[in-house]
Design an enzyme around this catalytic site. Sequence first.
Site, mmCIF file in Angstrom:
data_model
loop_
_atom_site.group_PDB
_atom_site.id
_atom_site.type_symbol
_atom_site.label_atom_id
_atom_site.label_comp_id
_atom_site.label_asym_id
_atom_site.label_seq_id
_atom_site.Cartn_x
_atom_site.Cartn_y
_atom_site.Cartn_z
ATOM 1 N N ALA A 218 0.836 -1.188 0.000
ATOM 2 C CA ALA A 218 0.000 0.000 0.000
ATOM 3 C C ALA A 218 0.877 1.247 0.000
ATOM 4 O O ALA A 218 2.068 1.197 0.318
ATOM 5 C CB ALA A 218 -0.919 -0.002 1.215
ATOM 6 N N GLY B 177 -0.451 -4.953 0.526
ATOM 7 C CA GLY B 177 -1.626 -4.846 -0.320
ATOM 8 C C GLY B 177 -1.440 -5.504 -1.674
ATOM 9 O O GLY B 177 -2.404 -5.996 -2.267
#
Length: 257
Positions: free
Chosen positions: A65, A108
Amino acid sequence: MSKEHINVYTEGSTGVIQLNRPKVANALNRKMVDEIVEQMEAFDRDETIRVIFIKGNEKAFAAGADIEEMMDDTPLSLEQLDPFAVWDRMMLIKKPIIAGVNGFALGGGFELVLHCDLIVAAEDAKFGFPEVNLGVMPGAGGTQLLTKAMGRAKALEWIWLGQPMGAQEALNYGVINRIAAPELVEEEALRLASQLSKQAPVSLRLIKEAVSEAVDTPLNEGLTLERKNFYLAFATQDQKEGMKAFTEKRRPSFKGV
């Protein structure tokens, strides 16, 4: 066609999504995830597309992320923003989704890979959840999806330690499907997509639904869904074509109806 953070094109009946933030190793910000999911949904609606393929570049699938984007978040801002709701929409995609992983898929990025149905990885690919090293944890499904893929004990070990997992170990634990030389990952993934594209689209959707249900429901409920979907397949022209082609000893031509 290019959007702000992804490139989109087709290879035959395969819709391709390429992550395109190379300066930050394809780190996923919220705009990028929105674009990915919106494009998956567009491919899912497109009758000319049979399979969805998502990839990064030769150096990385996705580094994780975008930390700078979230470092000032608070529990209240996250509750109001609900940044993971868009991830839930990935679970509703009916068509097969294949991930092709070169380099590393972390945080992520690894969660995005785990949201795909089939995963082809380079021999030197690395997977992992380093969130614990930042004082947080996976939030887009990582704890759940990895545990379902490899079991509680090993998932806890990997997520707690925050260490990367090699492609061979990921394969051994059933986290990924296939390994290829780095330069052949896309070719192998597209070959797999081509094979799936020749199958009956409705059958693929019904099978995906039944197998996904098997992960989360008791056996008797899963069997009920399986039988319902089996019966539904007999409402399609592809079922008639497939069985007729079998008796005529020829290759079926499935139309998706």
